[in-house]
Design a protein around this motif. Sequence first.
Motif, PDB file in Angstrom:
ATOM      1  N   SER A   7       0.836  -1.197   0.000  1.00 22.34           N
ATOM      2  CA  SER A   7       0.000   0.000   0.000  1.00 22.34           C
ATOM      3  C   SER A   7       0.868   1.243   0.000  1.00 22.34           C
ATOM      4  O   SER A   7       2.077   1.188   0.279  1.00 22.34           O
ATOM      5  CB  SER A   7      -0.923   0.009   1.230  1.00 22.34           C
ATOM      6  OG  SER A   7      -0.148   0.161   2.414  1.00 22.34           O
ATOM      7  N   PHE A   8       0.238   2.371  -0.286  1.00 23.29           N
ATOM      8  CA  PHE A   8       0.955   3.643  -0.248  1.00 23.29           C
ATOM      9  C   PHE A   8       1.422   3.946   1.176  1.00 23.29           C
ATOM     10  O   PHE A   8       2.450   4.595   1.366  1.00 23.29           O
ATOM     11  CB  PHE A   8       0.063   4.770  -0.766  1.00 23.29           C
ATOM     12  CG  PHE A   8      -0.127   4.755  -2.255  1.00 23.29           C
ATOM     13  CD1 PHE A   8       0.871   5.226  -3.093  1.00 23.29           C
ATOM     14  CD2 PHE A   8      -1.285   4.250  -2.823  1.00 23.29           C
ATOM     15  CE1 PHE A   8       0.720   5.224  -4.473  1.00 23.29           C
ATOM     16  CE2 PHE A   8      -1.449   4.227  -4.200  1.00 23.29           C
ATOM     17  CZ  PHE A   8      -0.446   4.709  -5.029  1.00 23.29           C
TER      18      PHE A   8
ATOM     19  N   GLY B 115      -5.334   2.247  -5.598  1.00 18.93           N
ATOM     20  CA  GLY B 115      -5.184   3.698  -5.646  1.00 18.93           C
ATOM     21  C   GLY B 115      -6.113   4.303  -6.685  1.00 18.93           C
ATOM     22  O   GLY B 115      -7.054   3.641  -7.149  1.00 18.93           O
TER      23      GLY B 115
ATOM     24  N   ARG C 299      -2.382   7.985  -4.253  1.00 14.86           N
ATOM     25  CA  ARG C 299      -2.915   7.459  -2.992  1.00 14.86           C
ATOM     26  C   ARG C 299      -4.407   7.717  -2.814  1.00 14.86           C
ATOM     27  O   ARG C 299      -5.144   6.845  -2.359  1.00 14.86           O
ATOM     28  CB  ARG C 299      -2.155   8.064  -1.807  1.00 14.86           C
ATOM     29  CG  ARG C 299      -2.691   7.658  -0.443  1.00 14.86           C
ATOM     30  CD  ARG C 299      -1.760   8.111   0.661  1.00 14.86           C
ATOM     31  NE  ARG C 299      -1.530   9.522   0.662  1.00 14.86           N
ATOM     32  CZ  ARG C 299      -2.328  10.429   1.258  1.00 14.86           C
ATOM     33  NH1 ARG C 299      -3.426  10.027   1.880  1.00 14.86           N
ATOM     34  NH2 ARG C 299      -2.042  11.708   1.246  1.00 14.86           N
ATOM     35  N   ASP C 300      -4.868   8.905  -3.107  1.00 11.86           N
ATOM     36  CA  ASP C 300      -6.289   9.200  -2.914  1.00 11.86           C
ATOM     37  C   ASP C 300      -6.770  10.149  -3.988  1.00 11.86           C
ATOM     38  O   ASP C 300      -5.999  10.653  -4.801  1.00 11.86           O
ATOM     39  CB  ASP C 300      -6.549   9.772  -1.509  1.00 11.86           C
ATOM     40  CG  ASP C 300      -5.788  11.066  -1.259  1.00 11.86           C
ATOM     41  OD1 ASP C 300      -5.862  11.985  -2.099  1.00 11.86           O
ATOM     42  OD2 ASP C 300      -5.112  11.158  -0.223  1.00 11.86           O
TER      43      ASP C 300
ATOM     44  N   CYS D  31      -3.522  14.483  -3.742  1.00  7.96           N
ATOM     45  CA  CYS D  31      -2.877  13.898  -4.912  1.00  7.96           C
ATOM     46  C   CYS D  31      -3.432  14.397  -6.237  1.00  7.96           C
ATOM     47  O   CYS D  31      -3.050  13.910  -7.289  1.00  7.96           O
ATOM     48  CB  CYS D  31      -2.988  12.373  -4.848  1.00  7.96           C
ATOM     49  SG  CYS D  31      -2.073  11.663  -3.466  1.00  7.96           S
TER      50      CYS D  31
ATOM     51  N   ASP E 282       3.475   8.815  -2.559  1.00  7.52           N
ATOM     52  CA  ASP E 282       2.036   8.864  -2.813  1.00  7.52           C
ATOM     53  C   ASP E 282       1.702   8.620  -4.275  1.00  7.52           C
ATOM     54  O   ASP E 282       0.576   8.862  -4.713  1.00  7.52           O
ATOM     55  CB  ASP E 282       1.456  10.214  -2.382  1.00  7.52           C
ATOM     56  CG  ASP E 282       1.318  10.329  -0.877  1.00  7.52           C
ATOM     57  OD1 ASP E 282       1.206   9.285  -0.218  1.00  7.52           O
ATOM     58  OD2 ASP E 282       1.329  11.467  -0.354  1.00  7.52           O
ATOM     59  N   GLN E 283       2.657   8.154  -5.067  1.00 10.42           N
ATOM     60  CA  GLN E 283       2.427   7.936  -6.491  1.00 10.42           C
ATOM     61  C   GLN E 283       3.213   6.726  -6.987  1.00 10.42           C
ATOM     62  O   GLN E 283       4.308   6.435  -6.512  1.00 10.42           O
ATOM     63  CB  GLN E 283       2.819   9.181  -7.285  1.00 10.42           C
ATOM     64  CG  GLN E 283       4.246   9.622  -7.062  1.00 10.42           C
ATOM     65  CD  GLN E 283       4.609  10.849  -7.876  1.00 10.42           C
ATOM     66  OE1 GLN E 283       4.469  10.837  -9.107  1.00 10.42           O
ATOM     67  NE2 GLN E 283       5.056  11.902  -7.215  1.00 10.42           N
TER      68      GLN E 283
END
Length: 240
Positions: A121-122, A154, A174-175, A180, A191-192
């Motif tokens: 996961s991130f 994601g 991430r979101d 993001c 986060d990417q």
Amino acid sequence: MSMSNTLSDYTAVAGESEPFEYRAFSVSAVASAIFGALSLITIIAGRDSLESVLMLCPIPLIGLVLGMRSLSAIRAMPDQISGKKFAVAGIVLSLVGLVGGLSFAGFVHATEVPEGAIRTSFYEFRPDEKDERAGIPIPKEVQALNGKRVFIKGYFRQDSSPVTRNVRRFLLVRDNNQCCFGDLSNVKYYDQVLVSFVDKLTTDYKSGMFRIAGTLHVQPQHLSSGSQMPVYFIEADYVR
């Protein structure tokens, strides 16, 4: 008919009628019903992640507590408090949301990872405070996944692809909040993930969650290049 007879008849009728009894309506019973209705969103959230359901669990729990307290008060003082139907509805809906949401999310969590892939996961990509103090930007656990087939969830960053149909390459983030989807230069490297499909596999843009599986490549040499050169890259063979 004399006036005295009329008055006596009225008095007799009035004496036979039952006195009006006021019963206060339970505010907590209404609140329980409202929280119970809101609890159903936990079932919807279950299709995305178990974490989302756990974050929403306070809603049905509050509905249950309010419903049981109001129902207890109504049973103790039935002549003074009303709202039993609302309390019961709140309890039932809260239970459906809590049990249904957790059950559905648990099922999805247990079955969403394709065979042979390792869940990540991130959150795991981000170094903790200890790593940051030690100058380790990529957690050791993630470094160990380099070259292995992983599974991650994601969102499609729309401006990372010139097309929205039959997409072969895009940025998974991430979101789908401002974190993001603002200026790309402000998006943290953890986060990417750059996703590139193998063979003839493609996907179409959607605003919902993506489930991706493929070979992870960790590229620490890109840390100094900013967001234009992603540190994490997946050669994806699975998308859902």
